[in-house]
Design an enzyme around this catalytic site. Structure first.
Site, PDB file in Angstrom:
ATOM      1  N   ASP A   1       8.845   7.596  -0.648  1.00  0.00           N
ATOM      2  CA  ASP A   1       7.974   8.843  -1.676  1.00  0.00           C
ATOM      3  C   ASP A   1       8.626   9.061  -2.721  1.00  0.00           C
ATOM      4  O   ASP A   1       9.219   8.599  -3.949  1.00  0.00           O
ATOM      5  CB  ASP A   1       9.219   9.984  -1.990  1.00  0.00           C
ATOM      6  CG  ASP A   1       9.016  11.444  -2.501  1.00  0.00           C
ATOM      7  OD1 ASP A   1       8.235  11.730  -2.780  1.00  0.00           O
ATOM      8  OD2 ASP A   1       9.485  12.376  -1.905  1.00  0.00           O
TER       9      ASP A   1
ATOM     10  N   ILE B   1       0.665  -1.149  -0.063  1.00  0.00           N
ATOM     11  CA  ILE B   1       0.340  -0.393  -0.156  1.00  0.00           C
ATOM     12  C   ILE B   1       0.896   1.097   0.049  1.00  0.00           C
ATOM     13  O   ILE B   1       1.571   1.573   0.805  1.00  0.00           O
ATOM     14  CB  ILE B   1      -0.947   0.494   1.686  1.00  0.00           C
ATOM     15  CG1 ILE B   1      -2.271  -1.034   1.329  1.00  0.00           C
ATOM     16  CG2 ILE B   1      -1.932   0.923   0.670  1.00  0.00           C
ATOM     17  CD1 ILE B   1      -2.257  -2.066   2.724  1.00  0.00           C
TER      18      ILE B   1
ATOM     19  N   VAL C   1     -13.549  12.680   0.367  1.00  0.00           N
ATOM     20  CA  VAL C   1     -13.493  11.612   1.595  1.00  0.00           C
ATOM     21  C   VAL C   1     -12.890  12.331   2.604  1.00  0.00           C
ATOM     22  O   VAL C   1     -12.142  13.614   2.666  1.00  0.00           O
ATOM     23  CB  VAL C   1     -12.929  10.893   1.603  1.00  0.00           C
ATOM     24  CG1 VAL C   1     -12.491  10.018   2.423  1.00  0.00           C
ATOM     25  CG2 VAL C   1     -13.167  10.079   0.242  1.00  0.00           C
TER      26      VAL C   1
ATOM     27  N   LYS D   1      -5.434  13.176 -12.439  1.00  0.00           N
ATOM     28  CA  LYS D   1      -7.113  11.811 -11.940  1.00  0.00           C
ATOM     29  C   LYS D   1      -7.038  11.258 -13.358  1.00  0.00           C
ATOM     30  O   LYS D   1      -7.947  10.467 -13.324  1.00  0.00           O
ATOM     31  CB  LYS D   1      -7.799  11.997 -10.595  1.00  0.00           C
ATOM     32  CG  LYS D   1      -7.505  12.333  -9.557  1.00  0.00           C
ATOM     33  CD  LYS D   1      -6.627  10.721  -8.909  1.00  0.00           C
ATOM     34  CE  LYS D   1      -6.114  11.085  -7.528  1.00  0.00           C
ATOM     35  NZ  LYS D   1      -5.439  10.043  -6.659  1.00  0.00           N
TER      36      LYS D   1
ATOM     37  N   ASN E   1      -2.637   4.239  -4.132  1.00  0.00           N
ATOM     38  CA  ASN E   1      -3.185   4.923  -2.813  1.00  0.00           C
ATOM     39  C   ASN E   1      -2.442   6.617  -2.505  1.00  0.00           C
ATOM     40  O   ASN E   1      -3.296   7.466  -2.945  1.00  0.00           O
ATOM     41  CB  ASN E   1      -3.658   4.557  -1.376  1.00  0.00           C
ATOM     42  CG  ASN E   1      -4.005   5.537  -0.488  1.00  0.00           C
ATOM     43  OD1 ASN E   1      -5.497   6.051  -1.386  1.00  0.00           O
ATOM     44  ND2 ASN E   1      -3.369   6.048   0.236  1.00  0.00           N
TER      45      ASN E   1
ATOM     46  N   TYR F   1      -4.559  18.931 -10.749  1.00  0.00           N
ATOM     47  CA  TYR F   1      -5.220  17.276  -9.853  1.00  0.00           C
ATOM     48  C   TYR F   1      -6.734  16.875 -10.606  1.00  0.00           C
ATOM     49  O   TYR F   1      -6.051  15.727 -10.931  1.00  0.00           O
ATOM     50  CB  TYR F   1      -5.453  17.778  -8.679  1.00  0.00           C
ATOM     51  CG  TYR F   1      -6.175  16.838  -8.118  1.00  0.00           C
ATOM     52  CD1 TYR F   1      -5.266  15.799  -7.024  1.00  0.00           C
ATOM     53  CD2 TYR F   1      -7.905  16.218  -7.637  1.00  0.00           C
ATOM     54  CE1 TYR F   1      -5.889  15.169  -6.151  1.00  0.00           C
ATOM     55  CE2 TYR F   1      -7.456  15.242  -6.975  1.00  0.00           C
ATOM     56  CZ  TYR F   1      -7.738  14.681  -6.258  1.00  0.00           C
ATOM     57  OH  TYR F   1      -7.651  14.109  -5.228  1.00  0.00           O
TER      58      TYR F   1
HETATM   59  P1  NDP Z   1      -4.228  12.093   3.243  1.00  0.00           P
HETATM   60  O1  NDP Z   1      -3.775  13.278   2.707  1.00  0.00           O
HETATM   61  O2  NDP Z   1      -4.772  11.147   4.552  1.00  0.00           O
HETATM   62  O3  NDP Z   1      -3.823  10.656   2.493  1.00  0.00           O
HETATM   63  C1  NDP Z   1      -2.384  10.491   1.505  1.00  0.00           C
HETATM   64  C2  NDP Z   1      -1.506   9.500   1.690  1.00  0.00           C
HETATM   65  O4  NDP Z   1      -0.335  10.153   0.651  1.00  0.00           O
HETATM   66  C3  NDP Z   1      -0.538  10.125   2.859  1.00  0.00           C
HETATM   67  O5  NDP Z   1      -0.721   8.437   3.402  1.00  0.00           O
HETATM   68  C4  NDP Z   1       0.631  10.496   2.350  1.00  0.00           C
HETATM   69  O6  NDP Z   1       1.803   9.813   2.893  1.00  0.00           O
HETATM   70  C5  NDP Z   1       1.005  10.129   0.586  1.00  0.00           C
HETATM   71  N1  NDP Z   1       1.079  10.698  -0.167  1.00  0.00           N
HETATM   72  C6  NDP Z   1       1.245  11.512  -0.664  1.00  0.00           C
HETATM   73  N2  NDP Z   1       2.331  12.333  -1.234  1.00  0.00           N
HETATM   74  C7  NDP Z   1       3.054  10.879  -1.535  1.00  0.00           C
HETATM   75  C8  NDP Z   1       4.555  10.685  -1.753  1.00  0.00           C
HETATM   76  N3  NDP Z   1       5.007  11.694  -3.200  1.00  0.00           N
HETATM   77  N4  NDP Z   1       5.055   9.176  -1.683  1.00  0.00           N
HETATM   78  C9  NDP Z   1       4.599   9.156  -1.084  1.00  0.00           C
HETATM   79  N5  NDP Z   1       4.121   8.811  -0.420  1.00  0.00           N
HETATM   80  C10 NDP Z   1       2.965  10.080  -0.062  1.00  0.00           C
HETATM   81  O7  NDP Z   1      -5.307  11.940   1.515  1.00  0.00           O
HETATM   82  P2  NDP Z   1      -6.461  10.663   1.805  1.00  0.00           P
HETATM   83  O8  NDP Z   1      -6.255   9.269   2.126  1.00  0.00           O
HETATM   84  O9  NDP Z   1      -8.020  10.701   1.413  1.00  0.00           O
HETATM   85  O10 NDP Z   1      -6.173   9.810  -0.021  1.00  0.00           O
HETATM   86  C11 NDP Z   1      -5.614   9.397  -0.645  1.00  0.00           C
HETATM   87  C12 NDP Z   1      -5.437   8.429  -1.735  1.00  0.00           C
HETATM   88  O11 NDP Z   1      -7.407   8.650  -2.428  1.00  0.00           O
HETATM   89  C13 NDP Z   1      -5.020   9.950  -2.723  1.00  0.00           C
HETATM   90  O12 NDP Z   1      -4.891   9.334  -3.829  1.00  0.00           O
HETATM   91  C14 NDP Z   1      -5.757  11.152  -3.404  1.00  0.00           C
HETATM   92  O13 NDP Z   1      -6.047  11.578  -4.709  1.00  0.00           O
HETATM   93  C15 NDP Z   1      -7.510  10.224  -3.170  1.00  0.00           C
HETATM   94  N6  NDP Z   1      -8.367  10.546  -3.255  1.00  0.00           N
HETATM   95  C16 NDP Z   1      -8.988  11.194  -1.809  1.00  0.00           C
HETATM   96  C17 NDP Z   1      -9.957  11.937  -2.249  1.00  0.00           C
HETATM   97  C18 NDP Z   1     -10.224  12.350  -0.545  1.00  0.00           C
HETATM   98  O14 NDP Z   1     -11.714  13.421  -0.666  1.00  0.00           O
HETATM   99  N7  NDP Z   1      -9.753  13.029   0.220  1.00  0.00           N
HETATM  100  C19 NDP Z   1     -11.314  12.234  -3.084  1.00  0.00           C
HETATM  101  C20 NDP Z   1     -11.313  10.987  -4.385  1.00  0.00           C
HETATM  102  C21 NDP Z   1      -9.714  10.744  -4.232  1.00  0.00           C
HETATM  103  P3  NDP Z   1       3.138  10.836   3.390  1.00  0.00           P
HETATM  104  O15 NDP Z   1       2.617  12.252   3.990  1.00  0.00           O
HETATM  105  O16 NDP Z   1       3.330  10.137   3.987  1.00  0.00           O
HETATM  106  O17 NDP Z   1       4.257  10.497   2.281  1.00  0.00           O
HETATM  107  C1  8X3 Z   2     -10.441  14.437  -4.596  1.00  0.00           C
HETATM  108  C2  8X3 Z   2     -11.858  14.576  -3.938  1.00  0.00           C
HETATM  109  O1  8X3 Z   2     -13.566  16.589  -5.210  1.00  0.00           O
HETATM  110  O2  8X3 Z   2     -11.921  17.643  -4.082  1.00  0.00           O
HETATM  111  O3  8X3 Z   2     -10.181  14.172  -5.020  1.00  0.00           O
HETATM  112  O4  8X3 Z   2     -11.609  16.626  -6.280  1.00  0.00           O
HETATM  113  S1  8X3 Z   2     -12.027  16.258  -4.874  1.00  0.00           S
END
Ligand code: NDP
Ligand code: 8X3
Length: 268
Positions: free
Chosen positions: A75, A18, A201, A172, A102, A168
């Site tokens: 990263d 993951i 989310v 996606k 993710n 962004y």
């Molecule tokens: P969070 O910000 O809570 O989690 C994002 C995760 O991505 C963190 O664990 C962060 O870890 C990691 N991350 C960011 N940049 C890097 C990097 N360069 N290398 C490795 N890890 C990285 O957000 P979400 O859980 O909400 O997001 C998870 C996924 O879901 C994303 O792809 C997001 O685009 C997608 N998503 C989210 C939505 C929302 O509304 N929240 C809606 C739709 C999609 P760390 O900072 O420790 O590296």
């Molecule tokens: C995250 C949801 O609508 O902010 O992917 O792009 S939105």
């Protein structure tokens, strides 16, 4: 959502990698997979914040005596580190069965013309190039055994681009296009490509997007009952615990308050 009694059995003893497991959907997915298999699983948890991965790893080990967890600082935007990371995995974690792509982020909501170049680069490197590079590194492992699941976290943003999402949204949309290509290229294999596209989310996502402006971040969810990370984790686990012949190719997941990227019902 009920997974059915066979879910844990189908997932047990697999190796799951993951990305972005230090927070939000990635962290919740790790926990749900551990619960579904009652700890009979090998988890490779990656992100930049290693201390968060270490904490999650020790919590999971406290909870499940059988679980094997490998927390690794990775990263995904540092593309040159990805292949060595996969090649250097310890033997017991090397045979990856499930890849959850993710890790991802949005930075800002500035209109095109004013977007910081560094934000453009970070979003594309993380959300697109990192995801593609990691998938390329893992694919030979899955092809060699003719099985495996690749789960890509897309977004409503990839289907329904909105003002302020100038970078962004295209990242996606790229994930979606890549998922389609991969599914078609892998048609003669048993490897499944699954894309999950959430709406809003409430995770650290908006804190990151608004660069620590928590007030702005809170406004995104104000007056709605947003999804939480666990709600999306359920969909990931549902998808990877279906019968081998069954592919939940795509899922668009909203809360009941949301109908498009910009169409949200707010109570207040
Ligand atoms: P969070 O910000 O809570 O989690 C994002 C995760 O991505 C963190 O664990 C962060 O870890 C990691 N991350 C960011 N940049 C890097 C990097 N360069 N290398 C490795 N890890 C990285 O957000 P979400 O859980 O909400 O997001 C998870 C996924 O879901 C994303 O792809 C997001 O685009 C997608 N998503 C989210 C939505 C929302 O509304 N929240 C809606 C739709 C999609 P760390 O900072 O420790 O590296
Ligand atoms: C995250 C949801 O609508 O902010 O992917 O792009 S939105």
């Amino acid at each position: 959502m009920s997974y059915g009694s066979k879910a844990g059995e189908r997932l047990a003893n697999k190796v799951v990698l993951i990305t972005g497991a230090s927070s939000g959907i990635g962290e919740a997915t790790a926990k749900d997979i551990a619960a579904t298999t009652n700890g009979k699983i090998k988890l490779i948890l990656t992100a930049r914040r290693k201390e968060k991965l270490d904490k999650l790893s020790s919590d999971l080990k406290d909870q499940y005596s059988d679980i094997e967890v490998l927390p690794v600082e990775l990263d995904v935007s540092k593309l040159e580190t990805i292949k060595p990371f996969i090649g250097g995995l310890p033997k017991e974690f090397a045979d990856i069965d499930v890849l959850v792509n993710n890790a991802g982020l949005a930075l800002g909501r500035d209109p095109v013309g004013t977007i910081l170049e560094s934000d453009i680069v970070t979003m594309f490197h993380t959300n697109v190039l990192g995801l593609i590079t990691l998938t390329q590194a893992v694919l030979p492992i899955m092809k060699a055994k003719n099985s495996g699941d690749i789960i890509n976290l897309g977004s409503i943003a990839g289907r329904d681009p909105y003002p302020g999402g100038g970078i962004y949204c295209p990242t996606k949309a790229s994930v979606k296009s890549f998922s389609h290509v991969l599914r078609k290229e892998l048609i003669s294999t048993k490897i499944r490509v699954i894309e999950i596209d959430p709406g809003n989310v409430e995770t650290e996502f908006s804190n990151v997007r608004f660069k620590g402006d928590l007030e702005k971040a809170k406004q995104v969810y104000a007056g709605t009952e947003p999804l939480y990370a666990e709600d999306i984790a359920e969909f990931v686990v549902f998808a990877i615990t279906r019968k081998q012949k069954t592919v939940m190719a795509e899922a668009l997941v909203f809360s009941t308050n949301q109908a498009s990227a910009t169409h949200l019902h707010r109570d207040s």
